[in-house]
Design an enzyme around this catalytic site. Structure first.
Site, short mmCIF file in Angstrom:
data_model
loop_
_atom_site.label_atom_id
_atom_site.label_comp_id
_atom_site.label_asym_id
_atom_site.label_seq_id
_atom_site.Cartn_x
_atom_site.Cartn_y
_atom_site.Cartn_z
N ARG A 235 9.09 83.68 50.81
CA ARG A 235 7.66 83.55 50.56
C ARG A 235 7.22 84.67 49.62
O ARG A 235 7.69 85.82 49.75
CB ARG A 235 6.85 83.67 51.86
N GLU A 264 0.38 81.18 44.56
CA GLU A 264 0.82 79.98 43.82
C GLU A 264 -0.35 79.01 43.61
O GLU A 264 -1.17 78.86 44.52
CB GLU A 264 1.93 79.27 44.62
N HIS A 282 8.41 76.88 42.81
CA HIS A 282 8.56 76.53 44.24
C HIS A 282 9.21 75.15 44.40
O HIS A 282 8.61 74.24 44.98
CB HIS A 282 7.20 76.59 44.95
P1 NAP Z 1 15.02 80.75 60.18
O1 NAP Z 1 16.24 79.99 60.55
O2 NAP Z 1 13.96 80.98 61.20
O3 NAP Z 1 15.50 82.15 59.58
C1 NAP Z 1 14.66 83.23 59.37
C2 NAP Z 1 15.49 84.49 59.45
O4 NAP Z 1 14.67 85.61 59.09
C3 NAP Z 1 16.05 84.76 60.84
O5 NAP Z 1 17.40 85.12 60.71
C4 NAP Z 1 15.23 85.93 61.37
O6 NAP Z 1 16.05 86.76 62.19
C5 NAP Z 1 14.85 86.65 60.06
N1 NAP Z 1 13.56 87.34 60.19
C6 NAP Z 1 12.38 86.84 60.60
N2 NAP Z 1 11.44 87.80 60.57
C7 NAP Z 1 12.06 88.93 60.13
C8 NAP Z 1 11.61 90.26 59.89
N3 NAP Z 1 10.33 90.62 60.13
N4 NAP Z 1 12.50 91.17 59.44
C9 NAP Z 1 13.79 90.79 59.23
N5 NAP Z 1 14.27 89.56 59.43
C10 NAP Z 1 13.41 88.63 59.88
O7 NAP Z 1 14.26 80.04 58.96
P2 NAP Z 1 14.90 79.20 57.75
O8 NAP Z 1 14.93 77.77 58.10
O9 NAP Z 1 16.13 79.87 57.30
O10 NAP Z 1 13.72 79.42 56.66
C11 NAP Z 1 13.40 80.71 56.22
C12 NAP Z 1 12.19 80.70 55.31
O11 NAP Z 1 12.54 80.21 54.03
C13 NAP Z 1 11.02 79.82 55.71
O12 NAP Z 1 10.24 80.40 56.73
C14 NAP Z 1 10.26 79.66 54.41
O13 NAP Z 1 9.32 80.70 54.27
C15 NAP Z 1 11.35 79.81 53.36
N6 NAP Z 1 11.60 78.55 52.66
C16 NAP Z 1 11.30 78.45 51.34
C17 NAP Z 1 11.54 77.27 50.66
C18 NAP Z 1 11.23 77.13 49.21
O14 NAP Z 1 10.92 76.04 48.78
N7 NAP Z 1 11.34 78.20 48.43
C19 NAP Z 1 12.07 76.17 51.33
C20 NAP Z 1 12.37 76.30 52.68
C21 NAP Z 1 12.13 77.50 53.34
P3 NAP Z 1 15.38 87.66 63.36
O15 NAP Z 1 14.50 86.74 64.15
O16 NAP Z 1 16.55 88.22 64.11
O17 NAP Z 1 14.63 88.73 62.65
C1 8YV Z 2 8.11 73.16 50.66
C2 8YV Z 2 8.89 75.32 51.79
O1 8YV Z 2 8.06 73.17 49.27
O2 8YV Z 2 9.77 74.34 53.74
C3 8YV Z 2 9.20 75.32 53.24
O3 8YV Z 2 8.90 76.31 53.91
O4 8YV Z 2 8.44 76.29 51.27
C4 8YV Z 2 9.19 74.13 50.96
O5 8YV Z 2 10.23 73.37 51.45
C5 8YV Z 2 6.75 73.32 51.18
O6 8YV Z 2 6.64 73.60 52.49
C6 8YV Z 2 5.94 72.07 50.89
O7 8YV Z 2 5.06 72.35 49.94
#
Ligand code: NAP
Ligand code: 8YV
Length: 326
Positions: A235, A264, A282
């Site tokens: 994020r 964004e 994104h």
């Molecule tokens: P997840 O499985 O919940 O993984 C999040 C990781 O971050 C966990 O390992 C957690 O471990 C760690 N974490 C959380 N808070 C933290 C903190 N304050 N300090 C250090 N580590 C921390 O989630 P995910 O499915 O991998 O998704 C992660 C993130 O990717 C989403 O929340 C979203 O913001 C982003 N994302 C972006 C896109 C995009 O389009 N660019 C798409 C999908 C997701 P601990 O709980 O042990 O800290």
């Molecule tokens: C999406 C994301 O683009 O899943 C997330 O957390 O950031 C992306 O997969 C978004 O949520 C939809 O706009």
């Protein structure tokens, strides 16, 4: 006698597939943004569900007495006040797992584009410069010899690490707690700063929200160092964006690849002007196939919950809620 279908509120834009599927099963009300004043008073009482990919705050949740579920289109749900929803007994769901591989694939692409400048090399060819001026310059940066650091070794972080294994580079990570459930020994660093100091490719994939707000700041960029490359697919709120622009401008770090931004789709001109920033709008999960899977999970969560079954993918804050609690 015909019973009324549950009323589902859709604030702001949402995927066409979510809308189409919801409209076949439920009565839907679309409003331009998450502002309760846009919902006619006589409809407020009837709203049982919200399907959304926008910010849902405490006041918006409080506006609907019979609200029972908020289904978020996206795995990151930092825009939803899930703690307040839990207090009100409102289920919140997100879309984990179905997008993990797509986002990890995109991250690898972004890393290589940032280091090896492929988008710029393609522009060199397309604009006729190859023919007119000769070869694209050799890239000063490479993945070879680097150590990667993953800030957020969760579902997506681990999928990125597994892909990076194939590139034969060492991997370290930082989470709030060390993972005990993975057999491959990625080295744990006890703080984000320690991680930045230990690596020269820092990949951010932690969730947004209070716990991570602005934690990647000037101090972290200094620790990453002048050969360091920063990648963000988590994020934009996690990064102090002005500090990142400064670090890229004055050589504190070498380059950055970003899929997410603080505000964004408003990207600071200073960032757009930087030659060492590789920028994507994104798009990490943005293939038709993956967005369809996300859309289906949004609707399946909502249908299950409203028909009295457990939600499929509740967020941790509301995991213990039951349909009968309300
Ligand atoms: P997840 O499985 O919940 O993984 C999040 C990781 O971050 C966990 O390992 C957690 O471990 C760690 N974490 C959380 N808070 C933290 C903190 N304050 N300090 C250090 N580590 C921390 O989630 P995910 O499915 O991998 O998704 C992660 C993130 O990717 C989403 O929340 C979203 O913001 C982003 N994302 C972006 C896109 C995009 O389009 N660019 C798409 C999908 C997701 P601990 O709980 O042990 O800290
Ligand atoms: C999406 C994301 O683009 O899943 C997330 O957390 O950031 C992306 O997969 C978004 O949520 C939809 O706009």
């Amino acid at each position: 006698m015909q019973t009324e279908k549950p009323l589902v509120l859709i604030p702001g834009s949402i995927s066409a597939r979510v809308r189409e599927r919801l409209e076949t099963e439920f009565e839907c009300l679309s409003i331009e943004r998450a502002d309760a004043a846009l919902v006619p008073d006589e409809k407020k009482e009837r709203i049982e569900a919200i399907a959304s990919m926008t910010r849902i705050d405490r006041d918006f949740i409080n506006a609907f007495d019979n609200l029972s579920i908020i289904t978020n289109f996206g795995v990151g749900y930092d825009g939803i006040d899930a703690v307040h929803a839990a207090l009100r007994g409102v289920m919140v769901t997100n879309t984990p797992d179905v997008l993990t591989d797509e986002v990890a694939d995109t991250t690898i692409g972004l890393i290589l584009n940032t280091l090896r400048e492929f988008p710029k090399a393609e522009a060199h060819l397309r604009t006729g410069k190859w023919k007119r001026e000769g070869n694209y310059p050799l890239t000063p940066l490479t993945l070879r010899g680097r150590t990667a650091g993953i800030f957020g070794l969760g579902r997506i972080g681990l999928a990125i690490a597994r892909r990076l294994d194939g590139f034969d580079i060492p991997i370290r990570y930082h989470n709030r707690s060390q993972r005990q459930d993975i057999s491959y020994p990625y080295r744990y660093e006890k703080s984000l700063k320690d991680l930045a100091e230990a690596v020269d490719l820092l990949i951010c994939v932690v969730p947004g929200g209070e716990g991570t707000e602005g934690v990647i700041d000037g101090e972290i960029f200094k620790a990453l160092g002048p050969n360091g490359v920063f990648i963000n697919v988590g994020r934009g709120s996690t990064v102090d964006e002005p500090a990142l622009i400064e670090a890229l401008s004055d050589g504190t770090i070498a380059a950055a690849g970003l899929d997410v931004f603080a505000d964004e789709p408003n990207i600071p001109q200073a960032l757009l002007d930087l030659p060492n920033a590789c920028l994507l709008p994104h798009v990490a999960s943005a293939s038709i196939a993956t967005r369809n899977r996300m859309a289906d999970l949004v609707v399946d969560n909502l249908s299950a919950w409203l028909s009295g079954k457990p939600a499929l993918t509740p967020v941790p804050e509301t995991r213990s809620l039951n349909r009968d609690d309300d």
